[in-house]
Scaffold this active site. Structure first.
Site, PDB file in Angstrom:
ATOM      1  N   LYS A   9     -25.372   4.558  10.658  1.00  0.00           N
ATOM      2  CA  LYS A   9     -24.429   3.592  11.404  1.00  0.00           C
ATOM      3  C   LYS A   9     -25.561   2.998  12.525  1.00  0.00           C
ATOM      4  CE  LYS A   9     -22.562   5.617  14.200  1.00  0.00           C
ATOM      5  NZ  LYS A   9     -22.931   6.223  16.365  1.00  0.00           N
ATOM      6  N   ASP A 139     -16.861  10.444  13.988  1.00  0.00           N
ATOM      7  CA  ASP A 139     -17.062   8.912  13.329  1.00  0.00           C
ATOM      8  C   ASP A 139     -16.123   8.958  11.746  1.00  0.00           C
ATOM      9  OD1 ASP A 139     -18.100   8.428  15.875  1.00  0.00           O
ATOM     10  OD2 ASP A 139     -20.073   8.773  14.650  1.00  0.00           O
TER      11      ASP A 139
END
Length: 254
Positions: A9, A139
Site C-alpha cells: 500500500k 495497518d
C-alpha cells in the site's frame, strides 16, 4: 495449494489528528499497489514446530505472520489450527521491501489470517479477522478488509472503503531501514501539529488524484519532515510522494 497475493500500500495522505495514550491517531488514505505484492501459500512439512519459509531478516517469533498465528489461536482456540501448522509450513515469496512504509509485514499477516479462515473453515467474519489483526499492527485491518482504496482513522482500527478508480503507481525504495517509532517520536517532540476534524473530513472526501495534484509531498504526509529529521541522508525526490513513515516514495505512473 492455493497461492494468495499480499499487496503493498501507499499513503495518499497521512495526517496526525491527536494522541491516544502512547499512540498517535491519524487520518489517512491507503491505496493498494497492485504491481507490488508478496505471495503466500501453505505446503506440507515433517517437523511440528511453526515454520515460515521465506527470505526474512527476523526470527520466526518476531515475524508478523507468527504473531497473527498466536492471536488467531487465542481467538479461536481451534485444535485444527494447531494440527494444521504441525503439518504445514507458511511459505512467503517476498517482494515488498521491509521497513519501507509499504505495509509488507502487515499485508502478510492479514493475508495469512484470511488464508487460515478460508482454508480451515474457521467461520470468522471479516470484522472479527480485522479485530484479531489489529493486535498485530495498526495497518493490518486495512489489508484484512481488502479494499483497494480506503480512509483509515484512529490508530488504524477504523477502515472505510473509498470508492474510486485504482491508480497505477511507480514505487522506489532507498536502501535505508527506517524505524517507525523513531519517526513518530521525532514528530511528537519537534513537529506536533494535529489537523482539525474539519480538515480531516475534507481530505477524506477528496479523490486521491485530486489530492496528489494539489499538494506537495510534505503537505501530504505529516511524517515526511520527521523522517528527514531522523535520517538526514534520506534525500528528497522532486515530484514523488512519501509513504507512511518511509522510506519509500511513489508517484503516478505516466
Amino acid at each position: 495449494m492455493i497461492r494468495y497475493r499480499a499487496y503493498a500500500k501507499v499513503n495518499i495522505f497521512l495526517k496526525i489528528t491527536g494522541i491516544r495514550g502512547n499512540y498517535h491517531t491519524l487520518s489517512s488514505r491507503f491505496m493498494q499497489v497492485k504491481t507490488l505484492f508478496d505471495t503466500l501459500w501453505f505446503e506440507p512439512k515433517s517437523t511440528p514446530e511453526f515454520e515460515i519459509r521465506g527470505n526474512f531478516d527476523c526470527e520466526v517469533h518476531s515475524n508478523t505472520i507468527y504473531k497473527a498465528y498466536k492471536y488467531l489461536q487465542t481467538a479461536t482456540r481451534s485444535d485444527k489450527l494447531s494440527t494444521f501448522f504441525e503439518n504445514h509450513a507458511v511459505c512467503v515469496e517476498k517482494n515488498i521491501p521491509s521497513f519501507a512504509g509499504l505495509g509488507g509485514g502487515s499485508s502478510d499477516a492479514a493475508t495469512f489470517l484470511r488464508m487460515c479462515n478460508e482454508e480451515l473453515d474457521l467461520g470468522l467474519s471479516v470484522e472479527e479477522l480485522a479485530e484479531i489483526g489489529s493486535n498485530v499492527g495498526a495497518d493490518v485491518p486495512f489489508f484484512v478488509y481488502g479494499y483497494e482504496s480506503a480512509n483509515v482513522r484512529g490508530i488504524g482500527e477504523i477502515v472505510e472503503r473509498f470508492n474510486e478508480p485504482l491508480i497505477d503507481f511507480e514505487v522506489t525504495t532507498p536502501e535505508l531501514q527506517i524505524s517507525t517509532p523513531a519517526v513518530y517520536r521525532y514528530y511528537r517532540e519537534h513537529l506536533f501539529a494535529p489537523i482539525s476534524s474539519d480538515e480531516a473530513a475534507r481530505l477524506e472526501a477528496t479523490p486521491s488524484r485530486e489530492i496528489l495534484a494539489s499538494v506537495n509531498s510534505k503537505e501530504a504526509n505529516d511524517l515526511y519532515n520527521a523522517a528527514l529529521g531522523c535520517y538526514p541522508e534520506l534525500a528528497e525526490k522532486e515530484g514523488w510522494f512519501f509513504s507512511g513513515s518511509g522510506s519509500s516514495f511513489f508517484r503516478i505512473k505516466e
